[in-house]
Design a protein around this motif. Structure first.
Motif, PDB file in Angstrom:
ATOM      1  N   ASP A   1       4.162  -9.400  -3.577  1.00  0.00           N
ATOM      2  CA  ASP A   1       3.454 -10.414  -3.426  1.00  0.00           C
ATOM      3  C   ASP A   1       1.625  -9.838  -3.369  1.00  0.00           C
ATOM      4  N   TRP A   2       1.136  -9.719  -3.705  1.00  0.00           N
ATOM      5  CA  TRP A   2      -0.125  -9.099  -4.735  1.00  0.00           C
ATOM      6  C   TRP A   2      -0.310  -9.614  -5.625  1.00  0.00           C
TER       7      TRP A   2
ATOM      8  N   TYR B   1      -1.877 -17.857  -0.440  1.00  0.00           N
ATOM      9  CA  TYR B   1      -1.849 -16.408  -0.122  1.00  0.00           C
ATOM     10  C   TYR B   1      -2.722 -15.974   0.885  1.00  0.00           C
TER      11      TYR B   1
ATOM     12  N   HIS C   1      -7.013  -3.684   2.138  1.00  0.00           N
ATOM     13  CA  HIS C   1      -6.471  -4.931   3.476  1.00  0.00           C
ATOM     14  C   HIS C   1      -5.384  -5.507   2.986  1.00  0.00           C
ATOM     15  N   LEU C   2      -5.484  -6.735   1.835  1.00  0.00           N
ATOM     16  CA  LEU C   2      -4.191  -6.964   1.477  1.00  0.00           C
ATOM     17  C   LEU C   2      -2.755  -5.884   0.600  1.00  0.00           C
TER      18      LEU C   2
ATOM     19  N   ALA D   1      -1.370  -5.319   3.550  1.00  0.00           N
ATOM     20  CA  ALA D   1      -0.396  -6.728   4.403  1.00  0.00           C
ATOM     21  C   ALA D   1      -0.113  -7.745   3.877  1.00  0.00           C
ATOM     22  N   THR D   2       1.100  -7.068   2.645  1.00  0.00           N
ATOM     23  CA  THR D   2       1.614  -7.359   1.865  1.00  0.00           C
ATOM     24  C   THR D   2       2.385  -6.404   1.222  1.00  0.00           C
TER      25      THR D   2
ATOM     26  N   GLN E   1     -10.838  -8.123  -1.120  1.00  0.00           N
ATOM     27  CA  GLN E   1     -10.149  -7.901  -0.386  1.00  0.00           C
ATOM     28  C   GLN E   1      -8.754  -7.098  -0.479  1.00  0.00           C
TER      29      GLN E   1
ATOM     30  N   ASP F   1      -3.235 -16.945   4.725  1.00  0.00           N
ATOM     31  CA  ASP F   1      -2.110 -16.639   5.140  1.00  0.00           C
ATOM     32  C   ASP F   1      -2.807 -15.608   5.713  1.00  0.00           C
ATOM     33  N   ARG F   2      -3.528 -14.587   5.344  1.00  0.00           N
ATOM     34  CA  ARG F   2      -3.850 -12.785   5.344  1.00  0.00           C
ATOM     35  C   ARG F   2      -5.503 -12.377   5.933  1.00  0.00           C
ATOM     36  N   LEU F   3      -6.332 -13.921   5.518  1.00  0.00           N
ATOM     37  CA  LEU F   3      -8.081 -12.745   5.689  1.00  0.00           C
ATOM     38  C   LEU F   3      -8.016 -14.162   6.613  1.00  0.00           C
TER      39      LEU F   3
END
Length: 400
Positions: free
Chosen positions: A223-224, A148, A214-215, A218-219, A211, A151-153
């Protein structure tokens, strides 16, 4: 006194349960004194339906593996997979074979069909990936969290690569070796690799936390939330494995405590979504300490309910279930001087009891603690009555 006790009894319906409580709880915990009886699960299902339709509840959480439960949630929320698949792979402890659990999942899926996301029902397991024989490998949770984040950081922020995790984890059967539950020397929980994994898991969870803005941008929130579940589960499992390898007299107390701690952390997160019906053994949901003997050694620890209640106060409510007979298990008519015996004398086959009013009606009379003739059934402890908001009483439990 019989009349006074009868005055505390009401029909087992959601409005009657809610009237027992000082405030609308975020978590309404319904306990059971034994597992595997569909009569009790049918009662749970009906209460959940009423809570959904009359009180706005949208989540049910049961005493099952939190990671496996994600498949059930995907099915009821969006139709991913099939009913047969989620019953086989979405439950731990053999709960997927229960006809009542199958009916719960089927009904939730039908209810959700065509409804907007905000109105859909959700399912959660809140137990750790733990069985009596041992604990799962932390691989699934740890690699899912790493994936997870990767893919995002920016990869430079990650404390390790996926390959490093795979190398340190090694074969899963190192973690799931059944002999480790009884023999600490068979556990890998205090190996150099396990200690490094604990540090890396802690750093991955810290990265998830730092994060968060941001997360979330972005999601999806779901998902978080799942990534948080991966983090809780990975760190919880690594801690559990550490204590499986311990040789001190505190080993078993640590293990039973950590299981309820994992449950509590999952429930507190569900409370953020609230309100939810929680279903598990009375011993996991009560406000008092839990006790048991294992290998001749007395164990005492704080239950998940006690930990959650300490944090939520009146927003956590606990309704225990008490039984009269389970004759196919050798549990016959309860002695009249026990709580179960007093309730068995009531005319109702099923009722919900106002526990504080029952305590008042009993006055200075202290009921005896019913002795269970079957190890799978735990009668109510009269000393716990003060910490119970209500009691659902089922007079006779027929064979399923």
């Amino acid at each position: 006194m019989a009349t006074d006790i009868e005055d505390t009894a009401h029909t087992v319906e959601a409005p009657a349960v809610m009237r027992l409580l000082p405030a609308r709880p975020r978590l309404l915990a319904l306990g059971e004194p034994t597992h595997g009886e569909d009569t009790l699960l049918d009662l749970r299902n009906e209460l959940f339906r009423q809570l959904v339709e009359q009180e706005g509840y949208r989540t049910i959480a049961i005493e099952s593996d939190c990671m496996m439960g994600l498949a059930v949630d995907d099915y009821v929320a969006s139709g991913t997979g099939t009913l047969d698949e989620v019953m086989e792979h979405g439950f731990s402890h053999g709960w997927g074979t229960s006809a009542a659990n199958r009916e719960l999942v089927r009904w939730m899926r039908v209810y959700n069909d065509g409804r907007p996301t905000s109105e859909r029902l959700r399912f959660a397991g809140f137990d750790g990936p733990l069985e009596i024989t041992g604990a799962a490998s932390p691989r699934q949770a740890l690699t899912a969290l790493h994936g997870y984040l990767a893919d995002r950081l920016d990869t430079d922020l990650l404390p390790c690569t996926g390959e490093t995790l795979d190398r340190l984890l090694g074969p899963d059967d190192r973690w799931t070796h059944p002999a480790a539950m009884m023999d600490p020397t068979q556990s890998v929980g205090q190996s150099a690799e396990a200690e490094e994994l604990r540090l890396l898991a802690d750093d991955l969870v810290a990265l998830l936390d730092t994060q968060t803005p941001h997360l979330l941008a972005a999601t999806s929130r779901d998902d978080w939330d799942r990534a948080r579940l991966y983090g809780r589960t990975a760190t919880g499992l690594l801690r559990y494995h550490y204590w499986m390898a311990d040789t001190s007299p505190a080993r078993m107390t640590w293990l039973v405590s950590l299981r309820d701690q994992m449950m509590a952390h999952n429930l507190l997160t569900l409370a953020e979504r609230g309100p939810a019906l929680v279903h598990a053994h009375n011993g996991h949901l009560q406000r008092e300490k839990s006790t048991m003997r294992m290998g001749g050694m007395p164990l005492e620890w704080w239950s998940a309910g006690a930990l959650v209640s300490a944090r939520l106060g009146e927003e956590y409510a606990f309704v225990a279930t008490a039984l009269g007979t389970i004759r196919h298990r050798g549990v016959d008519t309860p002695p009249p001087d026990t709580i179960e015996g007093l309730l068995y004398a009531l005319p109702e086959d099923r009722c919900v009891i106002d526990a504080p009013r029952l305590a008042t009606a009993l006055g200075d009379t202290v009921p005896a603690h019913r002795v269970s003739p079957w190890f799978g059934y735990s009668p109510l402890d009269p000393a716990h009555l003060a910490g119970t908001d209500g009691i659902v009483f089922v007079k006779d439990v027929p064979q399923s």
